[in-house]
Motif scaffolding. Structure first.
Motif, PDB file in Angstrom:
ATOM      1  N   ASP A 102      12.895  19.291 -39.366  1.00  0.00           N
ATOM      2  CA  ASP A 102      12.098  18.643 -40.414  1.00  0.00           C
ATOM      3  C   ASP A 102      10.932  19.539 -40.819  1.00  0.00           C
ATOM      4  OD1 ASP A 102      13.654  16.367 -40.478  1.00  0.00           O
ATOM      5  OD2 ASP A 102      12.231  15.107 -39.372  1.00  0.00           O
ATOM      6  N   MET A 103      10.248  20.103 -39.839  1.00  0.00           N
ATOM      7  CA  MET A 103       9.076  20.921 -40.118  1.00  0.00           C
ATOM      8  C   MET A 103       9.460  22.282 -40.685  1.00  0.00           C
ATOM      9  SD  MET A 103       6.789  18.778 -39.616  1.00  0.00           S
ATOM     10  CE  MET A 103       5.435  19.877 -40.041  1.00  0.00           C
ATOM     11  N   VAL A 104      10.606  22.815 -40.273  1.00  0.00           N
ATOM     12  CA  VAL A 104      11.105  24.039 -40.903  1.00  0.00           C
ATOM     13  C   VAL A 104      11.296  23.806 -42.396  1.00  0.00           C
ATOM     14  CG1 VAL A 104      13.129  25.554 -41.122  1.00  0.00           C
ATOM     15  CG2 VAL A 104      12.181  25.067 -38.865  1.00  0.00           C
ATOM     16  N   GLU A 105      11.970  22.711 -42.739  1.00  0.00           N
ATOM     17  CA  GLU A 105      12.224  22.411 -44.153  1.00  0.00           C
ATOM     18  C   GLU A 105      10.918  22.211 -44.915  1.00  0.00           C
ATOM     19  OE1 GLU A 105      15.303  19.750 -46.800  1.00  0.00           O
ATOM     20  OE2 GLU A 105      14.616  18.933 -44.879  1.00  0.00           O
ATOM     21  N   ALA A 106       9.981  21.493 -44.315  1.00  0.00           N
ATOM     22  CA  ALA A 106       8.724  21.213 -44.995  1.00  0.00           C
ATOM     23  C   ALA A 106       7.886  22.470 -45.217  1.00  0.00           C
ATOM     24  CB  ALA A 106       7.922  20.186 -44.189  1.00  0.00           C
ATOM     25  N   CYS A 107       7.948  23.398 -44.268  1.00  0.00           N
ATOM     26  CA  CYS A 107       7.079  24.573 -44.323  1.00  0.00           C
ATOM     27  C   CYS A 107       7.706  25.776 -45.027  1.00  0.00           C
ATOM     28  CB  CYS A 107       6.659  24.979 -42.911  1.00  0.00           C
ATOM     29  SG  CYS A 107       5.584  23.796 -42.073  1.00  0.00           S
ATOM     30  N   VAL A 108       9.024  26.002 -44.827  1.00  0.00           N
ATOM     31  CA  VAL A 108       9.631  27.235 -45.353  1.00  0.00           C
ATOM     32  C   VAL A 108      10.903  26.995 -46.142  1.00  0.00           C
ATOM     33  CG1 VAL A 108       8.613  28.636 -43.528  1.00  0.00           C
ATOM     34  CG2 VAL A 108      10.908  27.716 -43.203  1.00  0.00           C
ATOM     35  N   GLY A 109      11.320  25.741 -46.326  1.00  0.00           N
ATOM     36  CA  GLY A 109      12.470  25.456 -47.165  1.00  0.00           C
ATOM     37  C   GLY A 109      13.780  25.326 -46.403  1.00  0.00           C
ATOM     38  N   SER A 110      14.865  25.187 -47.153  1.00  0.00           N
ATOM     39  CA  SER A 110      16.175  24.858 -46.583  1.00  0.00           C
ATOM     40  C   SER A 110      17.124  26.051 -46.484  1.00  0.00           C
ATOM     41  CB  SER A 110      16.837  23.758 -47.422  1.00  0.00           C
ATOM     42  OG  SER A 110      17.005  24.195 -48.765  1.00  0.00           O
ATOM     43  N   GLU A 111      16.622  27.265 -46.718  1.00  0.00           N
ATOM     44  CA  GLU A 111      17.450  28.464 -46.565  1.00  0.00           C
ATOM     45  C   GLU A 111      16.713  29.488 -45.697  1.00  0.00           C
ATOM     46  OE1 GLU A 111      18.989  30.008 -50.244  1.00  0.00           O
ATOM     47  OE2 GLU A 111      19.277  28.003 -51.105  1.00  0.00           O
ATOM     48  N   PRO A 112      16.240  29.080 -44.541  1.00  0.00           N
ATOM     49  CA  PRO A 112      15.359  29.959 -43.767  1.00  0.00           C
ATOM     50  C   PRO A 112      16.117  31.048 -43.008  1.00  0.00           C
ATOM     51  CG  PRO A 112      15.766  27.952 -42.542  1.00  0.00           C
ATOM     52  CD  PRO A 112      16.430  27.772 -43.881  1.00  0.00           C
TER      53      PRO A 112
END
Length: 257
Positions: free
Chosen positions: A41-51
């Motif tokens: 969840d925090m990955v998506e919120a901070c850096v998006g959905s293609e990290p």
């Protein structure tokens, strides 16, 4: 764990090993999937959905598996020293060009030079860094900070013990041991039983023997508080750091570059 194909050929069922590792870990951490969900969840919120993600001390690739299920356009580099767990990870993700693995000792100052990328959107790790003493862990945090791009994140999900609450800590240990006793009665494998099974497998026996030569039964690391982790991460180059999830025994600590 082997499988037999219609042609009579046998091979290792890497997915079965992956799932057995998950079950064994859940024996100790029933909130494990919730931790992973919060991390992503925090990955998506901070850096998006293609990290671009560094799966630090990746083990069998548990984080990578969940990352790619949720974000199919993500890429992952797994780094670990354990030859048995890396064998499972490589077997599980064989042929997936989104994933690569690097064998490296995280206490070696030069391990980042082995990575395929110079920077990452996110560095994620779970239930691993408590194997390190505080001084080597602080040094590792400095190297991690150099790998995270500006605006990127580091997250560590692990046991973080607050020594200022000794009575609460005792209550948590009683609760955890009671839960583990119930799991054992239900037939769950514990840490030692899982490794014994790996040692008896014809494919994993060699890597498992090498793994115990490296680590022994278990490393004698530290479990400092979330407050310690947040302070050290700021000192090493992150602008913000705090817990974003916790249970009675575990914490997800997020640091933002």
């Amino acid at each position: 764990m082997t499988t037999t194909t219609g042609t009579g050929r046998t091979g290792t069922d890497w997915q079965a090993w992956q799932e057995s590792w998950d079950r064994q870990q859940e024996w100790y951490m029933p909130d494990r999937e919730e931790r992973f969900r919060v991390m992503l969840d925090m990955v998506e919120a901070c850096v998006g959905s293609e990290p671009r993600v560094l799966d630090l001390a990746c083990g069998t690739g548990s984080i990578t598996a969940r990352l790619l299920r949720r974000f199919p356009k993500a890429t992952s580099t797994g780094v670990d020293l354990d030859p048995a767990l890396l064998a499972i990870a490589r077997g599980t993700f064989e042929g997936d060009d989104r994933v690569s693995f690097v064998e490296a000792d995280l206490t070696d100052p030069d391990w980042p030079a082995r990575l395929p990328y110079g920077t990452y959107d996110a560095v994620l790790t779970a239930t691993a860094l408590h194997w390190l003493r505080s001084d080597p862990l602080a040094a590792l945090y400095g190297r991690v900070a150099a790998l995270v791009r500006h605006g990127g994140v580091f997250m560590n999900a692990d046991h973080m013990i607050d020594e200022t609450t000794p009575r609460i800590n005792v209550a948590e240990r009683i609760r955890r041991h009671a839960r583990m006793d119930r799991a054992m009665r239900d037939g769950a494998l514990d840490w030692a039983e899982w490794w014994q099974l790996a040692a008896e497998d014809p494919v994993l026996a060699g890597p498992t023997a090498r793994r115990f030569e490296i680590y022994g039964d278990h490393a004698d690391g530290d479990m400092p508080s979330a407050r310690w982790h947040a302070r050290v991460l700021r000192e090493k180059g992150f602008e913000e750091a705090r817990a974003v999830w916790c249970s009675p025994s575990d914490t997800v600590l997020l640091a933002l570059k």
